[in-house]
Design a protein around this motif. Sequence first.
Motif, PDB file in Angstrom:
ATOM      1  N   VAL A   1     -38.336  -5.012 -18.372  1.00  0.00           N
ATOM      2  CA  VAL A   1     -38.341  -3.763 -17.590  1.00  0.00           C
ATOM      3  C   VAL A   1     -39.781  -3.363 -17.262  1.00  0.00           C
ATOM      4  O   VAL A   1     -40.095  -2.961 -16.131  1.00  0.00           O
ATOM      5  CB  VAL A   1     -37.620  -2.648 -18.377  1.00  0.00           C
ATOM      6  N   ALA A   2     -40.674  -3.524 -18.237  1.00  0.00           N
ATOM      7  CA  ALA A   2     -42.089  -3.168 -18.030  1.00  0.00           C
ATOM      8  C   ALA A   2     -42.678  -3.990 -16.892  1.00  0.00           C
ATOM      9  O   ALA A   2     -43.429  -3.466 -16.048  1.00  0.00           O
ATOM     10  CB  ALA A   2     -42.876  -3.404 -19.319  1.00  0.00           C
ATOM     11  N   GLN A   3     -42.337  -5.278 -16.844  1.00  0.00           N
ATOM     12  CA  GLN A   3     -42.895  -6.141 -15.797  1.00  0.00           C
ATOM     13  C   GLN A   3     -42.293  -5.842 -14.425  1.00  0.00           C
ATOM     14  O   GLN A   3     -42.950  -6.036 -13.404  1.00  0.00           O
ATOM     15  CB  GLN A   3     -42.707  -7.614 -16.180  1.00  0.00           C
TER      16      GLN A   3
ATOM     17  N   SER B   1     -32.166  -8.159 -14.272  1.00  0.00           N
ATOM     18  CA  SER B   1     -30.754  -8.529 -14.321  1.00  0.00           C
ATOM     19  C   SER B   1     -30.154  -7.854 -15.540  1.00  0.00           C
ATOM     20  O   SER B   1     -30.614  -8.089 -16.661  1.00  0.00           O
ATOM     21  CB  SER B   1     -30.588 -10.049 -14.461  1.00  0.00           C
ATOM     22  N   VAL B   2     -29.159  -7.021 -15.324  1.00  0.00           N
ATOM     23  CA  VAL B   2     -28.477  -6.359 -16.442  1.00  0.00           C
ATOM     24  C   VAL B   2     -27.320  -7.266 -16.866  1.00  0.00           C
ATOM     25  O   VAL B   2     -26.383  -7.501 -16.089  1.00  0.00           O
ATOM     26  CB  VAL B   2     -27.961  -4.961 -16.046  1.00  0.00           C
TER      27      VAL B   2
ATOM     28  N   TYR C   1     -37.250   4.530 -18.876  1.00  0.00           N
ATOM     29  CA  TYR C   1     -38.483   3.843 -18.465  1.00  0.00           C
ATOM     30  C   TYR C   1     -38.949   4.338 -17.100  1.00  0.00           C
ATOM     31  O   TYR C   1     -40.149   4.516 -16.864  1.00  0.00           O
ATOM     32  CB  TYR C   1     -38.287   2.315 -18.434  1.00  0.00           C
ATOM     33  N   GLU C   2     -38.000   4.572 -16.223  1.00  0.00           N
ATOM     34  CA  GLU C   2     -38.362   5.115 -14.898  1.00  0.00           C
ATOM     35  C   GLU C   2     -39.021   6.486 -15.059  1.00  0.00           C
ATOM     36  O   GLU C   2     -40.028   6.789 -14.403  1.00  0.00           O
ATOM     37  CB  GLU C   2     -37.126   5.207 -14.002  1.00  0.00           C
TER      38      GLU C   2
ATOM     39  N   PRO D   1     -35.685  -1.449 -10.108  1.00  0.00           N
ATOM     40  CA  PRO D   1     -34.482  -1.971  -9.458  1.00  0.00           C
ATOM     41  C   PRO D   1     -33.759  -2.949 -10.395  1.00  0.00           C
ATOM     42  O   PRO D   1     -34.408  -3.676 -11.137  1.00  0.00           O
ATOM     43  CB  PRO D   1     -35.008  -2.731  -8.230  1.00  0.00           C
ATOM     44  N   TYR D   2     -32.430  -2.902 -10.337  1.00  0.00           N
ATOM     45  CA  TYR D   2     -31.671  -3.828 -11.196  1.00  0.00           C
ATOM     46  C   TYR D   2     -30.418  -4.278 -10.483  1.00  0.00           C
ATOM     47  O   TYR D   2     -29.975  -3.648  -9.521  1.00  0.00           O
ATOM     48  CB  TYR D   2     -31.325  -3.161 -12.525  1.00  0.00           C
ATOM     49  N   GLU D   3     -29.865  -5.407 -10.965  1.00  0.00           N
ATOM     50  CA  GLU D   3     -28.548  -5.816 -10.496  1.00  0.00           C
ATOM     51  C   GLU D   3     -27.693  -6.147 -11.701  1.00  0.00           C
ATOM     52  O   GLU D   3     -28.209  -6.627 -12.724  1.00  0.00           O
ATOM     53  CB  GLU D   3     -28.658  -6.989  -9.517  1.00  0.00           C
ATOM     54  N   LEU D   4     -26.402  -5.816 -11.570  1.00  0.00           N
ATOM     55  CA  LEU D   4     -25.476  -6.095 -12.665  1.00  0.00           C
ATOM     56  C   LEU D   4     -25.035  -7.549 -12.540  1.00  0.00           C
ATOM     57  O   LEU D   4     -24.578  -7.966 -11.473  1.00  0.00           O
ATOM     58  CB  LEU D   4     -24.269  -5.160 -12.583  1.00  0.00           C
ATOM     59  N   VAL D   5     -25.205  -8.330 -13.592  1.00  0.00           N
ATOM     60  CA  VAL D   5     -24.806  -9.740 -13.564  1.00  0.00           C
ATOM     61  C   VAL D   5     -23.904 -10.017 -14.765  1.00  0.00           C
ATOM     62  O   VAL D   5     -23.559  -9.107 -15.518  1.00  0.00           O
ATOM     63  CB  VAL D   5     -26.045 -10.683 -13.559  1.00  0.00           C
TER      64      VAL D   5
END
Length: 337
Positions: free
Chosen positions: A204-206, A216-217, A276-277, A285-289
């Motif tokens: 998440v930090a990166q 990727s969640v 974190y935000e 940004p994330y995507e559910l995988v």
Amino acid sequence: MTTVLLTGAAGYIASHTWLALQRAGYRVVGVDNFANSSPVVLERLAELASAPIEFERADVCDSAMLDEVFVSYRPAAVVHFAAYKAVGESVSQPLAYYRNNLGGLVNTCEAMKRHGCLRMVFSSSATVYGAPEQLPLREDAPTSATNPYGATKLMGEQILRDLGVADPAWQTACLRYFNPVGAHESGRIGEDPRGTPNNLMPYVAQVAVGRRDKLSVFGSDYPTPDGTGVRDYIHVTDLAEGHVAALRRLLDTPGSLTVNLGTGRGYSVLELVRAYEAASGRNVPYELVARRPGDVAACFADPALARELLGWEARLDLARMCEDSWRWQQLNPHGFN
Ligand code: NAD
Ligand code: WQD
């Protein structure tokens, strides 16, 4: 002054523990072979401690080197961090994990025995609980290993229990860490994973700092409030203080112990992303995988035994974990190098 030997001393958790032990009045000597760390850590530690630090480059699998360290420094106790820790890598390279984590532990204990140093604090892990049947996790919950890394922690604990049976003069503290995150408040030391981070917060930090596009969640259909995995994140500074408390207990009180070091509170992946935000002021940004094989839905500690036996409890909250991680990430966008 009591001297404490830290193995794996340049690593993430050990470097924070080094400072906590020094502040508590111990003389610390560190050994590391830099298998997963950078010598730059030592410069940062000297700067943060405002004093020279005592360190020997050594592999804990090398008995002759360990003998030299024991003869030169005469430690009263060892805090044994040195190990490989990547779960996925342990599946593809089991022998390297058994040799380093178990060979290194046995070798260190043998050196301790030769030199009459019979107190060890051992880095164990909540991974020894396998797939939890009941939450929160108490220390008497069933244990199992789901990968070679986990097997090295289970077996490591067993080795230390067996030593105590063979000779009650041995005193050991197995500390089962939950999910260590965050960094020193100075932003000068922190977690510096090589290659792609395996763990959530460094990833998440990166993303927040722009090194990676999106998170990727892994899994959004777990039986948890928002469907994502729940873990007990603990600030590395709190964890470091847990080692000081465990060491103090071994030095003051006969006997051995096995305790959880966690906060007792679980957060989901999405809760951590939001925290974190907020801490960084950046979007993550994330995507559910799909789920990651081997992951469990939820895992968090019952921290009562550590409070009772060590007088220790975690103090720092998730917001602070994220703030300190972010300060470290921003000041060191490429880690120590
Ligand atoms: P880390 O990789 O940052 O630290 C381990 C250190 O040990 C590294 O500096 C590495 O170079 C050193 N090392 C490895 N093999 C060695 C050897 N043979 N001789 C000398 N030095 C050696 O990892 P960390 O996150 O700080 O973990 C420290 C300990 O805590 C490990 O035993 C790990 O298994 C355990 N642990 C970590 C976590 C976590 O999520 N970070 C959770 C539970 C338990
Ligand atoms: C946390 C949550 C993931 C990365 C591991 C080891 C354990 C211990 C601590 C050493 C989970 C999710 C993660 C990502 C995600 N280490 N996640 N996207 O798996 O609880 O524990 O580190 O002893 O042994 O297994 O920690 O940080 O990898 O994952 O969605 O890119 O974040 O699925 O729910 P984990 P983690």
